[in-house]
Design a protein around this motif. Structure first.
Motif, PDB file in Angstrom:
ATOM      1  N   ILE A 172      44.747  27.103  31.002  1.00 21.52           N
ATOM      2  CA  ILE A 172      45.263  28.500  29.917  1.00 21.52           C
ATOM      3  C   ILE A 172      44.893  29.629  30.589  1.00 21.52           C
ATOM      4  O   ILE A 172      45.557  30.095  31.705  1.00 21.52           O
ATOM      5  CB  ILE A 172      45.740  28.424  28.791  1.00 21.52           C
ATOM      6  N   ASP A 173      43.470  29.802  30.794  1.00 23.99           N
ATOM      7  CA  ASP A 173      43.031  31.078  31.159  1.00 23.99           C
ATOM      8  C   ASP A 173      42.694  30.979  32.610  1.00 23.99           C
ATOM      9  O   ASP A 173      43.377  32.195  33.180  1.00 23.99           O
ATOM     10  CB  ASP A 173      41.170  31.001  30.104  1.00 23.99           C
ATOM     11  N   ARG A 174      42.779  30.091  33.311  1.00 24.07           N
ATOM     12  CA  ARG A 174      42.267  29.924  34.665  1.00 24.07           C
ATOM     13  C   ARG A 174      43.687  30.004  35.409  1.00 24.07           C
ATOM     14  O   ARG A 174      43.815  31.029  35.827  1.00 24.07           O
ATOM     15  CB  ARG A 174      42.010  28.466  35.315  1.00 24.07           C
ATOM     16  N   TYR A 175      45.423  29.709  34.592  1.00 24.71           N
ATOM     17  CA  TYR A 175      46.526  29.720  35.106  1.00 24.71           C
ATOM     18  C   TYR A 175      46.615  30.809  34.969  1.00 24.71           C
ATOM     19  O   TYR A 175      47.331  31.038  35.608  1.00 24.71           O
ATOM     20  CB  TYR A 175      47.056  28.631  34.625  1.00 24.71           C
ATOM     21  N   ILE A 176      46.554  31.342  33.569  1.00 23.89           N
ATOM     22  CA  ILE A 176      46.904  32.951  33.100  1.00 23.89           C
ATOM     23  C   ILE A 176      46.238  33.546  34.650  1.00 23.89           C
ATOM     24  O   ILE A 176      46.963  34.905  35.303  1.00 23.89           O
ATOM     25  CB  ILE A 176      46.866  33.667  32.211  1.00 23.89           C
ATOM     26  N   GLN A 177      45.283  33.591  34.420  1.00 27.45           N
ATOM     27  CA  GLN A 177      43.987  35.098  35.373  1.00 27.45           C
ATOM     28  C   GLN A 177      44.524  35.011  36.893  1.00 27.45           C
ATOM     29  O   GLN A 177      44.226  36.114  37.628  1.00 27.45           O
ATOM     30  CB  GLN A 177      42.789  34.812  34.970  1.00 27.45           C
ATOM     31  N   ALA A 178      44.275  33.607  37.209  1.00 32.11           N
ATOM     32  CA  ALA A 178      45.228  33.356  38.626  1.00 32.11           C
ATOM     33  C   ALA A 178      46.295  33.710  39.325  1.00 32.11           C
ATOM     34  O   ALA A 178      46.768  34.594  40.298  1.00 32.11           O
ATOM     35  CB  ALA A 178      45.473  32.036  39.168  1.00 32.11           C
ATOM     36  N   LYS A 179      47.087  33.490  38.111  1.00 33.89           N
ATOM     37  CA  LYS A 179      48.561  34.179  38.813  1.00 33.89           C
ATOM     38  C   LYS A 179      48.890  35.564  38.655  1.00 33.89           C
ATOM     39  O   LYS A 179      49.567  36.084  39.138  1.00 33.89           O
ATOM     40  CB  LYS A 179      49.642  33.486  36.762  1.00 33.89           C
ATOM     41  N   MET A 180      48.020  36.172  37.526  1.00 30.79           N
ATOM     42  CA  MET A 180      48.177  37.716  36.921  1.00 30.79           C
ATOM     43  C   MET A 180      47.737  38.481  38.270  1.00 30.79           C
ATOM     44  O   MET A 180      48.017  39.232  39.375  1.00 30.79           O
ATOM     45  CB  MET A 180      47.049  38.374  36.956  1.00 30.79           C
TER      46      MET A 180
ATOM     47  N   ASP B  95      57.915  36.615  40.620  1.00 31.43           N
ATOM     48  CA  ASP B  95      58.378  35.517  39.659  1.00 31.43           C
ATOM     49  C   ASP B  95      58.021  35.451  37.758  1.00 31.43           C
ATOM     50  O   ASP B  95      56.758  34.985  37.625  1.00 31.43           O
ATOM     51  CB  ASP B  95      58.634  33.807  40.442  1.00 31.43           C
ATOM     52  N   TYR B  96      58.267  35.969  37.291  1.00 27.77           N
ATOM     53  CA  TYR B  96      58.170  36.091  35.902  1.00 27.77           C
ATOM     54  C   TYR B  96      57.704  35.288  34.982  1.00 27.77           C
ATOM     55  O   TYR B  96      57.658  34.304  34.359  1.00 27.77           O
ATOM     56  CB  TYR B  96      58.205  37.475  34.746  1.00 27.77           C
ATOM     57  N   TYR B  97      59.271  34.892  35.329  1.00 30.43           N
ATOM     58  CA  TYR B  97      59.197  32.837  34.152  1.00 30.43           C
ATOM     59  C   TYR B  97      58.461  31.942  34.961  1.00 30.43           C
ATOM     60  O   TYR B  97      58.235  30.827  33.955  1.00 30.43           O
ATOM     61  CB  TYR B  97      60.881  32.664  34.271  1.00 30.43           C
ATOM     62  N   SER B  98      57.408  31.994  36.074  1.00 31.90           N
ATOM     63  CA  SER B  98      57.066  30.052  36.422  1.00 31.90           C
ATOM     64  C   SER B  98      55.912  30.752  34.888  1.00 31.90           C
ATOM     65  O   SER B  98      54.668  29.905  35.167  1.00 31.90           O
ATOM     66  CB  SER B  98      56.487  30.910  37.859  1.00 31.90           C
ATOM     67  N   PHE B  99      55.263  32.043  35.086  1.00 28.06           N
ATOM     68  CA  PHE B  99      54.106  32.306  33.967  1.00 28.06           C
ATOM     69  C   PHE B  99      54.452  31.770  32.453  1.00 28.06           C
ATOM     70  O   PHE B  99      53.344  30.313  32.146  1.00 28.06           O
ATOM     71  CB  PHE B  99      53.875  33.745  33.424  1.00 28.06           C
ATOM     72  N   ALA B 100      55.249  31.489  32.478  1.00 30.07           N
ATOM     73  CA  ALA B 100      55.811  30.401  30.953  1.00 30.07           C
ATOM     74  C   ALA B 100      56.632  29.060  31.184  1.00 30.07           C
ATOM     75  O   ALA B 100      55.742  29.004  30.472  1.00 30.07           O
ATOM     76  CB  ALA B 100      56.849  31.919  29.907  1.00 30.07           C
ATOM     77  N   SER B 101      57.270  29.002  32.055  1.00 31.58           N
ATOM     78  CA  SER B 101      56.742  27.727  31.934  1.00 31.58           C
ATOM     79  C   SER B 101      55.824  26.894  33.196  1.00 31.58           C
ATOM     80  O   SER B 101      55.864  25.465  32.312  1.00 31.58           O
ATOM     81  CB  SER B 101      58.178  27.184  33.548  1.00 31.58           C
ATOM     82  N   GLY B 102      55.156  27.471  33.567  1.00 32.73           N
ATOM     83  CA  GLY B 102      53.724  27.466  34.308  1.00 32.73           C
ATOM     84  C   GLY B 102      53.183  26.788  32.897  1.00 32.73           C
ATOM     85  O   GLY B 102      52.508  25.604  32.820  1.00 32.73           O
ATOM     86  N   LEU B 103      53.215  27.972  32.339  1.00 27.57           N
ATOM     87  CA  LEU B 103      52.386  27.174  30.519  1.00 27.57           C
ATOM     88  C   LEU B 103      52.473  26.095  30.262  1.00 27.57           C
ATOM     89  O   LEU B 103      51.866  25.154  29.045  1.00 27.57           O
ATOM     90  CB  LEU B 103      52.166  28.506  29.377  1.00 27.57           C
TER      91      LEU B 103
ATOM     92  N   PRO C 240      51.869  22.498  35.996  1.00 28.14           N
ATOM     93  CA  PRO C 240      52.839  23.538  37.405  1.00 28.14           C
ATOM     94  C   PRO C 240      52.241  23.465  38.537  1.00 28.14           C
ATOM     95  O   PRO C 240      51.554  23.420  38.800  1.00 28.14           O
ATOM     96  CB  PRO C 240      52.567  25.088  37.122  1.00 28.14           C
ATOM     97  N   GLU C 241      53.585  24.021  39.615  1.00 30.72           N
ATOM     98  CA  GLU C 241      53.596  24.216  41.122  1.00 30.72           C
ATOM     99  C   GLU C 241      52.787  24.883  41.408  1.00 30.72           C
ATOM    100  O   GLU C 241      54.012  26.701  40.818  1.00 30.72           O
ATOM    101  CB  GLU C 241      55.497  23.814  41.552  1.00 30.72           C
ATOM    102  N   ASP C 242      52.537  25.310  42.686  1.00 29.55           N
ATOM    103  CA  ASP C 242      52.061  26.210  42.913  1.00 29.55           C
ATOM    104  C   ASP C 242      52.713  26.838  44.338  1.00 29.55           C
ATOM    105  O   ASP C 242      53.286  25.904  44.750  1.00 29.55           O
ATOM    106  CB  ASP C 242      50.228  26.683  43.657  1.00 29.55           C
ATOM    107  N   SER C 243      52.738  27.735  44.755  1.00 29.29           N
ATOM    108  CA  SER C 243      53.738  28.557  45.507  1.00 29.29           C
ATOM    109  C   SER C 243      52.957  29.353  45.957  1.00 29.29           C
ATOM    110  O   SER C 243      52.349  30.548  45.842  1.00 29.29           O
ATOM    111  CB  SER C 243      54.650  29.718  45.075  1.00 29.29           C
ATOM    112  N   PHE C 244      53.605  29.888  47.861  1.00 29.54           N
ATOM    113  CA  PHE C 244      53.369  30.491  49.056  1.00 29.54           C
ATOM    114  C   PHE C 244      53.460  32.077  48.379  1.00 29.54           C
ATOM    115  O   PHE C 244      52.327  32.705  48.825  1.00 29.54           O
ATOM    116  CB  PHE C 244      52.755  29.379  50.077  1.00 29.54           C
ATOM    117  N   LEU C 245      54.211  31.646  48.189  1.00 31.41           N
ATOM    118  CA  LEU C 245      55.390  32.878  47.669  1.00 31.41           C
ATOM    119  C   LEU C 245      55.057  34.209  46.538  1.00 31.41           C
ATOM    120  O   LEU C 245      55.846  34.296  46.414  1.00 31.41           O
ATOM    121  CB  LEU C 245      57.395  33.005  48.267  1.00 31.41           C
ATOM    122  N   THR C 246      53.451  33.959  46.545  1.00 28.50           N
ATOM    123  CA  THR C 246      53.333  35.168  45.457  1.00 28.50           C
ATOM    124  C   THR C 246      54.036  36.170  45.656  1.00 28.50           C
ATOM    125  O   THR C 246      53.946  37.071  47.103  1.00 28.50           O
ATOM    126  CB  THR C 246      51.882  35.468  45.327  1.00 28.50           C
TER     127      THR C 246
END
Length: 511
Positions: free
Chosen positions: A51-59, A372-380, A389-395
């Motif tokens: 979870i930590d890695r996912y959130i920090q990467a998304k941020m 895509d804020y929703y992807s944070f919650a849906s990814g968790l 969760p799927e990674d997207s190039f369109l960050t």
């Protein structure tokens, strides 16, 4: 062997047998414990590192300055943590307050449903019967029911009452009601789904009229208090955020080419629709209530049937219930969610009732076209349910980089056009006037797009009407690019017209 010796031997055998039985029972119990308890502990265990890695990467990918997240399973908070910092560079924790925007709507819906279950409100009765001051000039307005307001099928839309752009903004629910009296509905009540904040402002007025309490007082007494949401409050206007800055609520941010910029939230009347300020620890209790059929620590705030009614869509085609959006996961399970949008804050929450999971994420940056804020919650939720969760190039970082490159190319092309005015002048001599006129019209195309941005957003955004300030804060890089391109096109056209007029004078003088 005498009797006493036989008795001693018998007693030793009995003790040995008792010890053997005790050992056997211990091993059996331990086996049973290992058989059943690990499955329960496995349910409680969560992949914190993941979870930590996912959130920090998304941020990092989306340039988010700070957020907080809480995860619940049934009646337990299994994870809560803050990430990043506030605008004052204070570390964010699970008790840091955020504006939760439209997540407030589900609280308003619960307040109404409490009054329904108390026998004070009928869902299918016109709201005008409960608010005497609501006397709409459009006779259809008098037929709008409480249920239609909850389901966003009232016929009130942003196009007939653009609540975000009205100047001056209202300062009370009574003032909202008076303004709505003059509104002509977009459609007959019950015919069309159109998400609109005003529906929930009217519902807040209903709560006040029926309960004889102010809306904030009602929320505190009947919802926040019983849920022990001790760091949650309700405001009527975003101007009230400013009075909290420094001692309670920090400023949020908008993202300028990916860089967070602290800013005050534009003025907006939000009572009933988007006025709550809360923390993820408090919001986790709200999710627990939803997942436990309206019960929190033996306090029944609403019946299970009432919660189910809130979580049921009024029409499968729009998927909106009462303060919640209802959909399906990729594997066909029920998903209940809602997002909250402000220009400097954002919020997302998801309930997965089949898994007993709830996720809430609060951000101190606002609506942005590239995030895509929703992807944070849906990814968790995917991390927690073995749906990676799927990674997207369109960050946001990549898209903002792309906009920077486009802006640079636009500036270079504009400078190139200015530098080649002499060449253009030579071509002009060989062109007809109608072709020149068409070239001017084509060159000014960025201006038409810039002027039309509000209408374009309303068209692609399901009829939502946004303020100019809000549009800039939502997509500053796009607006700046269009503004630069428009300014360049105007300068180029003006210089070309000037040269055209000069050439025409020269031609006339030589005749």
């Amino acid at each position: 062997m005498n009797y006493e010796a036989e008795r001693v031997i018998w007693m030793k055998r009995q003790r040995s047998a008792a010890i053997a039985i005790a050992v056997f029972m211990f091993i059996l119990c331990l086996s049973l414990f290992q058989l059943f308890i690990p499955s329960a502990s496995a349910q409680a265990a969560i992949p914190e590192d993941e979870i930590d890695r996912y959130i920090q990467a998304k941020m990092k990918q989306n340039n988010i300055p700070g957020l907080a997240v809480a995860i619940t399973r049934h009646d337990e908070i299994i994870y809560s943590k803050g990430y990043g910092s506030t605008s004052e560079q204070r570390p964010i924790t699970a008790d840091t307050p955020f504006a939760v925007a439209s997540l407030s709507k589900s609280f308003t819906a619960l307040a109404v449903m409490q009054l329904v279950e108390a026998g004070k409100v009928n869902l299918d009765k016109p709201v005008a019967a409960y608010i005497p001051s609501y006397q709409p000039s459009d006779p259809r307005g008098s037929t709008i029911t409480v249920r239609q307001l909850l389901n966003h099928t009232s016929g009130i839309t942003d196009t007939v009452y653009p609540d975000m752009t009205i100047k001056p903004q209202p300062y009370s629910l009574d003032e909202v009601v008076q303004r709505l009296n003059a509104v002509t509905l977009h459609s007959d009540p019950g015919k069309q789904f159109r998400y609109n904040n005003t529906n929930y402002q009217l519902l807040a007025g209903l709560v006040e009229a029926v309960s004889h309490e102010t809306f904030p007082e009602y929320l505190q007494r009947h919802i926040f208090g019983p849920l022990e949401m001790n760091r949650t409050l309700d405001v009527a206007n975003t101007n009230q955020f400013q009075s909290m800055f420094g001692n309670y609520l920090s400023q949020g941010h908008y993202l300028l080419f990916g860089k967070p910029v602290a800013a005050e939230e534009p003025e907006w009347f939000v009572e009933g629709a988007a006025g709550m300020v809360s923390t993820v620890n408090d919001m986790a209790k709200w999710l627990q209530l939803q997942l436990n059929h309206g019960n929190y620590k033996n306090a029944q705030l609403l019946s299970g049937e009432g919660i189910d009614a809130m979580h049921a869509p009024s029409d499968p085609s729009n998927g909106y219930g009462m303060g919640w959006e209802i959909s399906k996961t990729e594997d066909g399970k029920k998903r209940i969610q809602h997002g909250g949008i402000l220009w400097t804050y954002k919020a997302e929450e998801i309930l997965l009732p089949d898994e007993g999971l709830g996720v809430v994420v609060l951000f101190n940056s606002g609506l942005n076209a590239f995030v895509d804020y929703y992807s944070f919650a849906s990814g968790l939720s995917g991390v927690l349910t073995s749906r990676p969760p799927e990674d997207s190039f369109l960050t946001s970082s990549n898209l903002e980089l792309g906009m920077g490159i486009i802006l640079l190319i636009t500036v270079l092309m504009g400078l190139r056009s200015l530098a080649r005015l002499k060449e253009w002048e030579e071509r002009y001599k060989r062109r007809s006037r109608w072709r020149m006129l068409l070239s001017y019209i084509f060159t000014l195309f960025p201006c038409y797009v810039l002027i039309s941005v509000p209408q374009i957003i309303t068209f692609i955004g399901g009829g939502r009407v946004l303020s100019l300030e809000g549009i800039f804060m939502m997509m500053p890089s796009i607006v700046i690019w269009l503004a630069v391109a428009s300014l360049q096109s105007i300068v180029i056209v003006v210089l070309r017209v000037f040269r055209t007029v000069r050439l025409q004078k020269i031609v006339k003088a030589t005749k």
